[in-house]
Design a protein around this motif. Structure first.
Motif, short mmCIF file in Angstrom:
data_model
loop_
_atom_site.label_atom_id
_atom_site.label_comp_id
_atom_site.label_asym_id
_atom_site.label_seq_id
_atom_site.Cartn_x
_atom_site.Cartn_y
_atom_site.Cartn_z
N ARG A 319 -73.46 -25.14 27.17
CA ARG A 319 -73.68 -24.65 25.80
C ARG A 319 -75.02 -23.93 25.69
O ARG A 319 -75.11 -22.85 25.10
CB ARG A 319 -73.66 -25.84 24.83
N ASP A 320 -76.05 -24.51 26.26
CA ASP A 320 -77.38 -23.90 26.20
C ASP A 320 -77.43 -22.60 27.00
O ASP A 320 -78.10 -21.63 26.60
CB ASP A 320 -78.43 -24.89 26.70
N ALA A 321 -76.73 -22.56 28.12
CA ALA A 321 -76.70 -21.34 28.93
C ALA A 321 -75.99 -20.22 28.16
O ALA A 321 -76.41 -19.05 28.22
CB ALA A 321 -75.99 -21.61 30.26
N ILE A 322 -74.92 -20.57 27.46
CA ILE A 322 -74.22 -19.57 26.65
C ILE A 322 -75.12 -19.08 25.53
O ILE A 322 -75.13 -17.88 25.20
CB ILE A 322 -72.91 -20.18 26.10
N TYR A 327 -74.88 -16.20 22.64
CA TYR A 327 -73.65 -16.58 21.96
C TYR A 327 -73.70 -18.04 21.48
O TYR A 327 -74.25 -18.91 22.17
CB TYR A 327 -72.44 -16.41 22.88
N ALA A 328 -73.10 -18.28 20.33
CA ALA A 328 -72.98 -19.63 19.79
C ALA A 328 -71.54 -20.10 19.96
O ALA A 328 -70.60 -19.38 19.61
CB ALA A 328 -73.35 -19.67 18.31
N VAL A 329 -71.37 -21.31 20.52
CA VAL A 329 -70.05 -21.93 20.63
C VAL A 329 -70.14 -23.31 19.99
O VAL A 329 -71.22 -23.76 19.62
CB VAL A 329 -69.57 -22.01 22.10
N ARG A 330 -69.02 -23.98 19.88
CA ARG A 330 -68.99 -25.24 19.14
C ARG A 330 -68.93 -26.44 20.09
O ARG A 330 -67.99 -26.56 20.88
CB ARG A 330 -67.77 -25.25 18.22
N HIS A 331 -69.96 -27.30 20.00
CA HIS A 331 -69.96 -28.56 20.71
C HIS A 331 -69.55 -29.64 19.73
O HIS A 331 -70.07 -29.69 18.61
CB HIS A 331 -71.36 -28.84 21.29
N GLN A 350 -67.36 -9.54 25.18
CA GLN A 350 -68.06 -10.76 24.82
C GLN A 350 -67.61 -11.94 25.69
O GLN A 350 -68.43 -12.72 26.17
CB GLN A 350 -67.83 -11.07 23.34
N MET A 351 -66.29 -12.04 25.92
CA MET A 351 -65.79 -13.14 26.73
C MET A 351 -66.20 -13.00 28.19
O MET A 351 -66.37 -14.00 28.91
CB MET A 351 -64.27 -13.23 26.61
N ASP A 352 -66.39 -11.76 28.62
CA ASP A 352 -66.88 -11.54 29.97
C ASP A 352 -68.30 -12.09 30.11
O ASP A 352 -68.63 -12.76 31.10
CB ASP A 352 -66.86 -10.05 30.29
N GLU A 353 -69.14 -11.84 29.11
CA GLU A 353 -70.52 -12.35 29.15
C GLU A 353 -70.55 -13.86 29.06
O GLU A 353 -71.34 -14.52 29.74
CB GLU A 353 -71.33 -11.71 28.03
N VAL A 354 -69.69 -14.44 28.22
CA VAL A 354 -69.63 -15.89 28.11
C VAL A 354 -69.16 -16.48 29.44
O VAL A 354 -69.70 -17.49 29.93
CB VAL A 354 -68.69 -16.32 26.97
N GLY A 355 -68.16 -15.87 30.05
CA GLY A 355 -67.68 -16.33 31.35
C GLY A 355 -68.77 -16.31 32.40
O GLY A 355 -68.91 -17.26 33.19
N LYS A 356 -69.56 -15.25 32.42
CA LYS A 356 -70.66 -15.16 33.37
C LYS A 356 -71.69 -16.26 33.13
O LYS A 356 -72.23 -16.85 34.09
CB LYS A 356 -71.34 -13.79 33.27
N GLU A 359 -70.29 -19.54 34.48
CA GLU A 359 -70.33 -19.54 35.94
C GLU A 359 -71.75 -19.75 36.45
O GLU A 359 -71.97 -20.55 37.37
CB GLU A 359 -69.77 -18.22 36.45
N ALA A 360 -72.70 -19.08 35.82
CA ALA A 360 -74.09 -19.23 36.26
C ALA A 360 -74.60 -20.65 36.07
O ALA A 360 -75.31 -21.20 36.92
CB ALA A 360 -74.97 -18.24 35.50
N ALA A 361 -74.20 -21.27 34.97
CA ALA A 361 -74.66 -22.63 34.68
C ALA A 361 -74.06 -23.65 35.65
O ALA A 361 -74.71 -24.64 36.00
CB ALA A 361 -74.28 -23.02 33.24
N LEU A 362 -72.85 -23.39 36.13
CA LEU A 362 -72.16 -24.35 36.99
C LEU A 362 -72.35 -24.10 38.48
O LEU A 362 -72.22 -25.01 39.29
CB LEU A 362 -70.66 -24.35 36.67
N LEU A 363 -72.66 -22.86 38.81
CA LEU A 363 -72.76 -22.51 40.23
C LEU A 363 -74.18 -22.46 40.74
O LEU A 363 -74.40 -22.19 41.91
CB LEU A 363 -72.08 -21.15 40.46
N GLN A 364 -75.13 -22.70 39.86
CA GLN A 364 -76.53 -22.61 40.29
C GLN A 364 -76.90 -23.79 41.20
O GLN A 364 -76.32 -24.84 41.14
CB GLN A 364 -77.46 -22.59 39.06
#
Length: 364
Positions: A319-322, A327-331, A350-356, A359-364
């Motif tokens: 969520r913080d990475a997004i 972008y704001a998403v709902r937790h 927009q969804m492409d940027e959120v996807g990136k 991925e960055a948050a999980l693959l780091q």
């Protein structure tokens, strides 16, 4: 000792206030809202033009939303007398609980439901009761098993918010058939226009039943969230009850005009539905590649996707990475979904940027 100031009813103090989706980061930066399930295509030009036209602001609007109800009736083959309009469908959901439940009663809903339902129950002194779900969606057998002599209203959203799950019409009909005749079933169809059949079977069932109310909104696919327009249909006795307690001029004149114009722009609705389905599928397929990182999505028929992670700390990190990406998403930890994020389907870029960002948050 007697209080010297007005005291709210105890059940009012039990209400957890509704928390809207965030639009700013922790440091105050404005974020692109993918947290409120708004239409990324905006509003149809005809609706925008109708809203911008001059209106006589010194006079009250049509208290009965006559023209809008007539147009809704024509589009959906419903007698306008069986339609009531409200300040968003939220008003109508609250009115349903107010009209048919009270202190000592129970209002039933599936777990992982729209957070307005328990508020609507508690504000009239009723007790909200949650039935267990199946794969994050409503379970008809669990709902029927949870019905007691105190049950007065059953709320169910289809497609469901916040999980996006969809219950086939045969299951909705089975739920309705299994309920006692004095229990009101409220079928919340806020996202119905995103379905291929636009939720028509639910409207047909409401037309034939005495204890089924269907609610709809102009806030989602029509892109009129700011105007606050909703409507409901059901048996004449149900509509009469809601009309007795709703505000006398509850839908603003400009809002009625915008909704009427939006209703006539079928091309905009079709384009919004098709674009949502296309971009949602691309986003879900992208996240599926992160399955080895503990990511999964709940199948959605709405304009959002519930994305699940290994645990709540991971969800918070994503969520913080997004948010860092803008972008704001709902937790939703308050709804028992601490390990998940509800992400509105925006534009493809927009969804492409959120996807990136995910991925960055999980693959780091």
């Amino acid at each position: 000792m007697k209080s010297t100031v007005p005291q709210p009813k105890p059940y009012i103090l039990d209400i957890a206030p509704y928390v809207p989706g965030k639009s700013k980061s922790a440091d105050g930066r404005a974020l692109v809202k993918l947290s409120a399930n708004e239409n990324p295509l905006g509003t149809s030009e005809s609706a925008r033009a109708a809203l911008g036209e001059a209106h006589d602001m010194a006079t009250y609007p049509d208290p009965d939303s006559t023209a809008l109800r007539a147009a809704l009736g024509e589009l959906h083959a419903i007698d306008p007398a069986r339609i009531v309009c409200g300040t968003g469908s939220d008003e109508l959901l609250n009115l349903a609980a107010q009209a048919f439940a009270g202190a000592g009663d129970e209002v039933l809903m599936p777990r992982f439901s729209f957070s307005v339902y328990p508020i609507a129950a508690r504000r009239v002194g009723a007790t909200p009761v949650e039935a267990e779900t199946a794969d994050f969606g409503a379970d008809v057998d669990a709902l029927l098993a949870a019905v007691t002599e105190r049950t007065r209203v059953v709320f169910i959203a289809n497609p469901n918010n916040p999980t996006g799950t969809y219950l086939p019409h045969a299951e909705i009909a089975r739920l309705h058939e299994g309920l006692p005749g004095d229990v009101l079933l409220v079928l919340d169809q806020a996202y119905a226009e995103y379905l291929p059949d636009e939720g028509a079977p639910g409207l047909a069932l409401a037309g034939a039943a005495h204890n089924l109310l269907v609610t709809r909104t102009f806030s989602k696919i029509f892109g009129l969230a700011s105007t606050r327009v909703g409507w409901a249909t059901g048996a004449p006795t149900l509509i009469d009850a809601l009309n007795r307690i709703r505000g006398p001029f509850n839908v603003a004149g400009a809002s009625q005009a915008a909704a009427l114009a939006a209703l006539g722009d079928r091309d905009f609705v079709t384009r919004s539905r098709e674009e949502n389905r296309r971009v949602r599928q691309m986003f879900v397929e992208r996240l599926a590649k992160l399955g080895n990182r503990g990511v999964s999505t709940v199948p959605s028929e709405a304009n959002f996707v519930l994305v699940r992670f290994r645990d709540q700390p991971t969800a918070e990190r994503v969520r913080d990475a997004i948010a860092d990406a803008g972008y704001a998403v709902r937790h939703l930890p308050g709804q028992g979904l601490g390990e998940a994020l509800r992400i509105t389907i925006g534009r493809e870029d927009q969804m492409d940027e959120v996807g990136k960002a995910i991925e960055a948050a999980l693959l780091q």
